[in-house]
Design an enzyme around this catalytic site. Structure first.
Site, PDB file in Angstrom:
ATOM      1  N   GLU A   1      -6.477  -1.462  -3.599  1.00 55.80           N
ATOM      2  CA  GLU A   1      -7.206  -1.267  -5.048  1.00 55.80           C
ATOM      3  C   GLU A   1      -8.326  -2.180  -5.387  1.00 55.80           C
ATOM      4  OE1 GLU A   1      -7.859  -2.105  -9.289  1.00 55.80           O
ATOM      5  OE2 GLU A   1      -7.173  -3.424  -7.701  1.00 55.80           O
TER       6      GLU A   1
ATOM      7  N   ASP B   1      -2.131  -4.731  -2.662  1.00 56.71           N
ATOM      8  CA  ASP B   1      -3.117  -5.763  -2.050  1.00 56.71           C
ATOM      9  C   ASP B   1      -3.448  -6.773  -3.186  1.00 56.71           C
ATOM     10  OD1 ASP B   1      -4.341  -3.420  -3.448  1.00 56.71           O
ATOM     11  OD2 ASP B   1      -6.091  -4.326  -2.891  1.00 56.71           O
TER      12      ASP B   1
END
Length: 491
Positions: free
Chosen positions: A145, A78
């Site tokens: 994350e 991400d």
């Protein structure tokens, strides 16, 4: 035509461009997760796609490396999605538009996603190349994350054999990371009340603009302006001198990014317009001096509208919001006494949102510290602030730090490799940022971990850019380190 045509390493940048074409904001990683699975299938590699979206891809050791412990190459899928206000970009559907300027790759007025697209590109290039010497590999690509550390928390380590882990989520080529901070997310939810507005009035929107922003951990020591904190100062000064009503306040986009912009919508009497502008200019000049040489483009703006306003926040709700903005500490709260220049503890007031439907104003903070007790201390301070203001508080995403391992074989081998390649020592560093290393090391306490990456600048901002030449050097360093793993047991 490819925008990375002619860049080296060719395969690294080819994969980076493919990754950039896939929207992958935190919480929306299925498409990039499926892309990684398709890659594994295409290259006939063993893989696992976990329920949360994590992807583990395995590759056997090359000849002669079978006796060496498995190496995990780790990064996250991400990206932080930030854009400039004047840009029409939909992070749900639009690819990242790459822009090449000299030695750097930028995006077109959005975040680039080199944090952590570089890790994916490095990993895929290595997995696809059968001419690289390496031990058995486990490429572990995690989700979310940047927000909740979901992927690291959900990672099923029973499926992993790794003895060594190379995290590729770092932004300085000449630094080898040895430990990182832990942290948590604090969400204070303040109930608000509205009252009806009677009579003629002028709607004014006060705007904080021109700040650099940045990563709330990596850039915490740079003393950059925080738009939400600055707005608190503006409102406090106005409140003491001009009669006004507040409608809403909204600032920042991510709790782990230093907020660059904040808007507050207020109502004033037309006759107070000049006084409002005078106060705003005074505060602007004061803050400009404080940020001189740091955030030179900072400015305050006022936009007047003819929007009809029929209700505003109650006086008590307005005062509570202003008080909270003034009370909340944001930025560095303590420096390390053990490691010179290391931020030990910080708090970032990253996002403020007015939810009119549910009558709430939410204050979203990212707490970080290399000392777990300091994280808990700031959490308790936020709980006390909530108690005083009549708010509720939710603490989420608590994650541990990554502790220094003085006996790390992997660190010694990669430090020697760097010295052999460049005839100088790599800097051995601890950072004030939360890496997945902390969570994974807690699950796998015997795992030997290092972290490094190419030069990136202004991550988590629309000015994020990646050095092309540094990417090449860092990839070559990674390959040489993997090749040198044949000698790991000598360390």
């Amino acid at each position: 035509m490819s925008r990375v045509e002619g860049l080296e390493p060719k395969e690294v940048f080819r994969y980076f461009e493919e990754i950039s074409n896939i929207p992958r904001k935190s919480g929306d990683t299925k498409r990039i997760s499926d892309y990684l699975v398709d890659f594994a299938k295409e290259h006939k590699l063993d893989f696992i796609q976990e329920a949360c979206g994590n992807v583990i891809i395995r590759k056997p050791a090359t000849s002669g490396y079978e006796h060496i412990g498995t190496v995990m190459l780790q990064g996250h899928m991400d990206m932080v999605c930030e854009k400039n206000n004047n840009i029409d970009h939909n992070f749900d559907t639009d690819p990242i538009e790459l822009v090449i300027k000299d030695d750097y790759i930028y995006a077109n007025n959005t975040t680039l996603g080199a944090d952590n697209g570089v890790a994916l590109a490095f990993g895929l290039a290595i997995l696809a190349d059968n001419n690289i010497k390496h031990p058995r590999l486990e490429a572990v690509f995690t989700v979310d994350e940047e927000t909740t550390m979901l992927g690291a928390n959900e990672l099923a380590v029973q499926n992993l054999d790794a003895m060594y882990m190379i995290n590729l989520d770092t932004e300085n080529e000449d630094e080898l990371l040895l430990s990182c901070a832990g942290g948590a997310k604090s969400l204070l939810k303040l109930p608000i009340e509205y009252t009806m507005l009677h009579g003629n009035s002028l709607n004014a929107i006060i705007k904080v603009r021109g700040l650099k922003g940045g990563h709330s951990g990596m850039d915490a020591d740079k003393n950059r302006g925080n738009a939400n904190v600055i707005m608190g100062r503006v409102l406090y000064e106005i409140n003491g001198r001009v009669n006004f009503e507040m409608i809403s306040i909204n600032g920042g986009a991510k709790n782990n990014a230093i907020p660059r912009e904040c808007d507050t919508s207020i109502v004033i009497n037309e006759k107070n317009k000049a006084d409002l502008e005078d106060i705003v200019r005074i505060v602007e000049n004061v803050v400009k001096k404080e940020l001189n040489g740091i955030d030179d483009d900072f400015r305050l703006e006022i936009e007047y509208t003819d929007k009809h306003i029929d209700r505003v926040l109650s006086t008590i709700s307005k005062q509570k919001i202003i008080d909270l903005l003034m009370i909340y500490s944001s930025g560095v709260t303590q420096m390390s006494l053990d490691i010179k220049g290391l931020v030990e503890t910080s708090n970032n007031l990253g996002v403020i949102v007015t939810d009119e439907k549910n009558a709430l104003v939410t204050f979203n903070c990212a707490i970080r510290s290399s000392i777990d007790s300091q994280v808990q201390y700031i959490i308790k301070k936020h709980e006390a602030i909530a108690n005083l203001s009549g708010a509720t508080i939710v603490i989420e995403s608590i994650y541990p730090g990554w502790k220094y391992n003085k006996n790390s074989r992997l660190r010694k081998l990669f430090a020697d490799t760097y010295r052999q390649m460049y005839d100088k020592d790599m800097k051995l560093e601890a950072i004030h940022a939360g890496l997945e290393c902390g969570i994974i090391s807690k699950k796998m306490p015997d795992l030997d971990i290092i972290s490094f990456g190419p030069n990136m600048y202004d991550i988590h901002t629309p000015n994020e850019h990646l050095s092309i030449s540094s990417t090449k050097r860092t990839y070559e360093y990674l390959l040489k380190g993997l090749e040198n793993m044949i000698n790991i047991e000598k360390y």
